[in-house]
Design a protein around this motif. Structure first.
Motif, mmCIF file in Angstrom:
data_model
loop_
_atom_site.group_PDB
_atom_site.id
_atom_site.type_symbol
_atom_site.label_atom_id
_atom_site.label_comp_id
_atom_site.label_asym_id
_atom_site.label_seq_id
_atom_site.Cartn_x
_atom_site.Cartn_y
_atom_site.Cartn_z
ATOM 1 N N ASN A 265 35.141 30.802 48.219
ATOM 2 C CA ASN A 265 34.861 32.227 48.443
ATOM 3 C C ASN A 265 35.904 32.896 49.330
ATOM 4 O OD1 ASN A 265 32.573 32.332 46.805
ATOM 5 N ND2 ASN A 265 31.279 31.577 48.454
ATOM 6 N N VAL B 76 38.631 33.209 45.093
ATOM 7 C CA VAL B 76 37.959 34.217 44.270
ATOM 8 C C VAL B 76 38.859 35.359 43.820
ATOM 9 C CG1 VAL B 76 35.657 33.736 45.152
ATOM 10 C CG2 VAL B 76 37.065 35.468 46.263
ATOM 11 N N VAL C 147 37.486 32.224 38.725
ATOM 12 C CA VAL C 147 36.050 32.359 38.554
ATOM 13 C C VAL C 147 35.533 31.019 38.043
ATOM 14 C CG1 VAL C 147 36.182 33.158 36.144
ATOM 15 C CG2 VAL C 147 34.253 33.845 37.567
ATOM 16 N N ARG D 211 34.055 36.067 41.313
ATOM 17 C CA ARG D 211 33.778 37.294 40.582
ATOM 18 C C ARG D 211 34.551 37.220 39.273
ATOM 19 N NH1 ARG D 211 35.777 38.553 45.787
ATOM 20 N NH2 ARG D 211 37.957 39.110 45.762
ATOM 21 N N ASN D 212 34.670 38.263 38.585
ATOM 22 C CA ASN D 212 35.267 38.214 37.258
ATOM 23 C C ASN D 212 36.792 38.211 37.297
ATOM 24 O OD1 ASN D 212 35.046 37.929 34.563
ATOM 25 N ND2 ASN D 212 34.493 40.044 34.130
#
Length: 163
Positions: A38, A42, A46, A59-60
């Motif tokens: 994290n 990130v 992903v 996330r994306n």
């Protein structure tokens, strides 16, 4: 006395099985690896289940490949990701992401590829480097929790037999 002898015998017989399971355990701490992911990963990566499209971590981000099932996966094989020629070469040689390979790569992607391929022109596309070896082990332990555990174990076992 008889009970003690039976217990001692069972302990001796169980010791090899316990030692084997301990030998296959990862060096890192998955909970700490989640924190590292994290904080460090990130922005580019992903962890997304390809069957459900559910994002499990991160996330994306799409700069780097999806890290779902990375443990035991053949290097350079995430569909539709543009890997460096050097990482593709590693995959074509049958190399898989073991704990040792992952840790070496994330600490110095280009340097690791050059050493593994014995080619001073080898290059990786990942510019980021995980500074602490312990953090790299933690990241691998975390990422190894995602994916088909049986398939990962089989791939890692086959890689160990090939080396």
């Amino acid at each position: 006395m008889k009970t003690f002898a039976i217990a001692a015998a069972l302990t001796v017989l169980a010791a090899p099985a316990f030692a084997q399971s301990e030998a296959t355990a990862f060096q890192g701490d998955a909970a700490s690896g989640e924190e590292q992911f994290n904080r460090q990963c990130v922005a580019c990566h992903v962890v997304q289940d390809p069957e459900t499209d559910e994002v499990l971590a991160g996330r994306n981000a799409q700069v780097g490949p999806n890290l779902y099932g990375v443990a035991g996966r053949t290097m350079g094989t995430v569909e539709d990701f543009a890997y460096s020629d050097s990482l593709i070469e590693m995959g074509e040689a049958g190399r898989v992401w073991t704990e040792e390979a992952f840790v070496g790569y994330v600490q110095d992607p280009t340097g690791w590829l050059r050493e593994e391929l014995d080619n001073r022109r080898a290059r990786g596309k990942m510019a980021y480097q995980v500074r602490q070896e312990e953090e790299a082990y933690d990241l691998y332990a975390f990422l190894a929790t995602f994916g088909d555990q049986e398939a990962q174990a089989a791939a890692l076992e086959a890689a160990a037999e090939d080396s």
